[in-house]
Design an enzyme around this catalytic site. Structure first.
Site, PDB file in Angstrom:
ATOM      1  N   GLY A 174       0.677  -1.442   0.131  1.00 62.59           N
ATOM      2  CA  GLY A 174      -0.005   0.006  -0.036  1.00 62.59           C
ATOM      3  C   GLY A 174       0.738   1.311   0.093  1.00 62.59           C
ATOM      4  N   SER A 175       1.943   1.388   0.669  1.00 65.76           N
ATOM      5  CA  SER A 175       2.702   2.255   1.056  1.00 65.76           C
ATOM      6  C   SER A 175       3.323   2.833  -0.361  1.00 65.76           C
ATOM      7  CB  SER A 175       4.081   2.275   1.932  1.00 65.76           C
ATOM      8  OG  SER A 175       3.171   2.233   3.075  1.00 65.76           O
ATOM      9  N   ASN A 199      -7.385   3.810   9.137  1.00 68.54           N
ATOM     10  CA  ASN A 199      -6.780   2.889   9.756  1.00 68.54           C
ATOM     11  C   ASN A 199      -6.916   2.530  11.223  1.00 68.54           C
ATOM     12  OD1 ASN A 199      -5.108   4.881   8.870  1.00 68.54           O
ATOM     13  ND2 ASN A 199      -3.235   3.803   9.786  1.00 68.54           N
ATOM     14  N   SER A 221      -3.416  -3.121  -0.250  1.00 63.24           N
ATOM     15  CA  SER A 221      -2.307  -4.165   0.144  1.00 63.24           C
ATOM     16  C   SER A 221      -2.791  -5.505   0.358  1.00 63.24           C
ATOM     17  CB  SER A 221      -1.740  -3.314   1.264  1.00 63.24           C
ATOM     18  OG  SER A 221      -0.867  -4.167   1.986  1.00 63.24           O
ATOM     19  N   HIS A 255      -2.111  -8.017   2.508  1.00 66.30           N
ATOM     20  CA  HIS A 255      -1.923  -8.642   3.820  1.00 66.30           C
ATOM     21  C   HIS A 255      -3.107  -7.837   4.596  1.00 66.30           C
ATOM     22  CE1 HIS A 255       0.386  -5.563   6.562  1.00 66.30           C
ATOM     23  NE2 HIS A 255       0.591  -4.904   5.223  1.00 66.30           N
ATOM     24  N   THR A 265      11.927  -7.967 -11.128  1.00 66.64           N
ATOM     25  CA  THR A 265      11.054  -9.111 -11.418  1.00 66.64           C
ATOM     26  C   THR A 265       9.817  -9.126 -10.382  1.00 66.64           C
ATOM     27  OG1 THR A 265      13.107 -10.076 -12.045  1.00 66.64           O
ATOM     28  CG2 THR A 265      11.209 -11.607 -11.433  1.00 66.64           C
ATOM     29  N   CYS A 324       3.867   6.235  23.145  1.00 73.29           N
ATOM     30  CA  CYS A 324       5.045   5.136  23.571  1.00 73.29           C
ATOM     31  C   CYS A 324       4.890   4.028  22.449  1.00 73.29           C
ATOM     32  CB  CYS A 324       4.529   4.521  25.114  1.00 73.29           C
ATOM     33  SG  CYS A 324       5.352   5.697  26.210  1.00 73.29           S
TER      34      CYS A 324
END
Lengths: 141, 396
Positions: free
Chosen positions: B70-71, B151, B199, B201, B237, B324
């Protein structure tokens, strides 16, 4: 893993959590905007830390640092507690990730502020250079 | 109990996708650019995967470009639109404040090159309106890029309507559909989408593979120079097993979409209802206009990383928007964009479900989260101050 086993142990089974009613000294550092606040309560008898408790709002390493730091000063003379460094706290925890080192700094400073509070309340003279200068901290900026 | 509730981060691969991939690692491992049989078989598999992706997106196979995820697709879409705009002297781009960093950081890069970027404010419910887009479009606007579903908070944007606004104004429209693909219907024609990123995944396909849909006629700028693969638009490839796995997973997700959504919506609502009972908690994002599997809450007086660690200890994998966990000093830009203040944003929890989750798991998550929040509050000086009236509650 992000944290050492010791950090996880002190995080999951924190020592000295709680409050001391009528504490002789209370120290607080951090703010909610930054995501971590540590508050330390001290009971002092004859210049010895006879009891210590903490309350912490923060991440795993902040809670573990508070737990470890309080263990390290419990039963110790004030002058020893004043010498506790963040590095010593981090080492006792078998290390902290680099971006979490500030948690150990908070623990060191919260303890110093609690001792400072005790000195101020009781009119005991103290050496300013031994205490953190909060204005110099850039953590939240 | 082991419960995976971080499907917005990544998903478990589907059996069908794994099975589809294996022959392309064991037997048909040829390079699709080679002319001998196993090379040509790999090339056929590639084209068949392209066909599958195109069918489910309602576009032509030649409009599908395979990427590493996706990025990369976001980067290429935005940079391509910028280069096209630049040629016509159009250097203004419209986006939203709560896009993924793949979009925001690409826009930052363009700003340094002299582009002007307008980031639309996001309403507290996590939505932007077509009207906002319409009002922001200028004669020099070369691109509008708005994500399909967020997201973190899962809110679903009115993509079709935004597409119409852009089409009318003659401005290219890109959508980052990484969270939506395989979960929400996509029809690039009906929704007037010019470019779309996805994407594998995120819908039970393999990691490291994605796709960019770009409407015919949009000249893409290469991010990777090299051979003639992907009609010269991306050298290197092709990841044949990954692409085959993505197509299998996408076809499966699209075929089961309605049924999955129904099941997930019921689990999601059960979870939202249960977590709402924790005092001083608040749902982030619109109650209904959100992904079927997304739940995102803020709990006052606690910090998200310690919450995640204790949930993990209880067998629950989840995520948070606290500083964090983000690796910076600031909490999630998404939560800040919908108006959550820092103090509250640090105490956020995202649970993203899949069809493998069960009602029993949801009940366990609700109970465990309640216990962990309570435990952390008991050691929190912020919570003490709130309880003692020394600080005012932000979440009522």
């Amino acid at each position: 893993m992000l944290y050492s086993e010791k950090v996880m142990d002190h995080f999951k089974n924190p020592r000295n959590v709680g409050v001391i009613e009528n504490a002789d000294g209370i120290g607080e550092v951090g703010n909610a905007k930054c995501g971590d606040i540590m508050r330390i309560y001290l009971k002092i008898d004859n210049e010895i830390i006879s009891d210590v408790k903490f309350e912490t709002f923060g991440c795993g390493s902040a809670i573990a640092s508070s737990s470890m730091a309080t263990e390290m000063i419990k039963g110790k003379p004030l002058k020893d507690a004043l010498e506790l460094t963040n590095k010593a706290v981090a080492e006792a925890l078998d290390g902290l990730p680099a971006h979490k080192m500030h948690c150990s700094v908070l623990a060191e400073e919260a303890i110093k502020n609690a001792i400072l509070d005790y000195y101020k309340k009781n009119g005991i003279p103290y050496d300013h250079s031994q205490f953190p200068d909060c204005d110099s901290c850039q953590h939240c900026n | 109990m082991k419960i995976y509730a971080d499907n917005a981060a990544t998903t478990k691969m589907s059996r069908r996708a794994i099975d589809a991939m294996i022959p392309y690692m064991e037997k048909v491992y040829g390079n699709p650019s080679s002319l001998y049989t196993i090379g040509q078989e790999a090339a056929e598999a590639l084209e068949s995967a392209r066909q599958t992706m195109a069918e489910h997106l309602h576009c032509m196979p030649r409009e599908i470009l395979f990427t590493s995820g996706g990025s990369e697709a976001d980067n290429q879409a935005i940079l391509s639109a910028a280069r096209l705009g630049e040629k016509k002297g159009k250097k203004h781009i419209i986006s939203t404040a709560f896009e993924h960093h793949a979009v925001l950081h690409t826009l930052n890069r363009l700003e340094k090159e002299g582009f002007e970027v307008t980031l639309l404010d996001v309403h507290e419910n996590g939505l932007v309106t077509p009207q906002q887009v319409k009002e922001a479009i200028r004669p020099d606007t070369c691109l509008v890029t708005v994500m399909y579903a967020n997201n973190e908070i899962g809110t679903i944007q009115p993509i079709g309507e935004i597409g119409s606004v852009c089409r009318e104004a003659g401005v290219l429209f890109h959508t980052d559909a990484v969270q939506a693909a395989g979960h929400l219907p996509i029809d690039v024609q009906a929704q007037n989408i010019d470019m779309l990123s996805l994407s594998a995944h995120k819908f039970h396909g393999p990691k490291g593979v994605g796709a960019l849909y770009a409407k015919q006629g949009i000249r893409l700028t290469n991010l990777i120079e090299g051979g003639a693969q992907e009609r010269g638009r991306r050298g290197g490839t092709e990841n044949v097993p990954g692409i085959v796995g993505m197509a299998a997973a996408f076809a499966e997700s699209c075929a089961n979409m309605e049924e999955t959504a129904k099941k997930l919506t019921a689990l999601r609502d059960q979870l939202i209802e249960g977590l709402s009972k924790i005092p001083h908690s608040i749902l982030n994002g619109d109650r209904t206009k959100r992904l079927p599997g997304n739940v995102n809450f803020c709990f006052e007086g606690i910090e998200g990383e310690s919450l995640l660690l204790l949930l993990d200890d209880a067998g629950i994998s989840a995520s948070s928007g606290s500083a964090c966990t983000s690796g910076s000093l600031d909490p999630s830009h998404v939560l800040l964009a919908i108006g959550r203040i820092h103090d509250i944003a640090h105490g956020s929890l995202r649970l993203s479900l899949s069809e493998e989750n069960t009602e029993e798991e949801i009940a366990y998550i609700i109970q465990t989260t309640g216990e962990v929040v309570d435990y952390l509050r008991k050691m929190s000086p912020v919570w003490r101050d709130l309880q003692e009236g020394k600080r005012s509650y932000v979440i009522q």
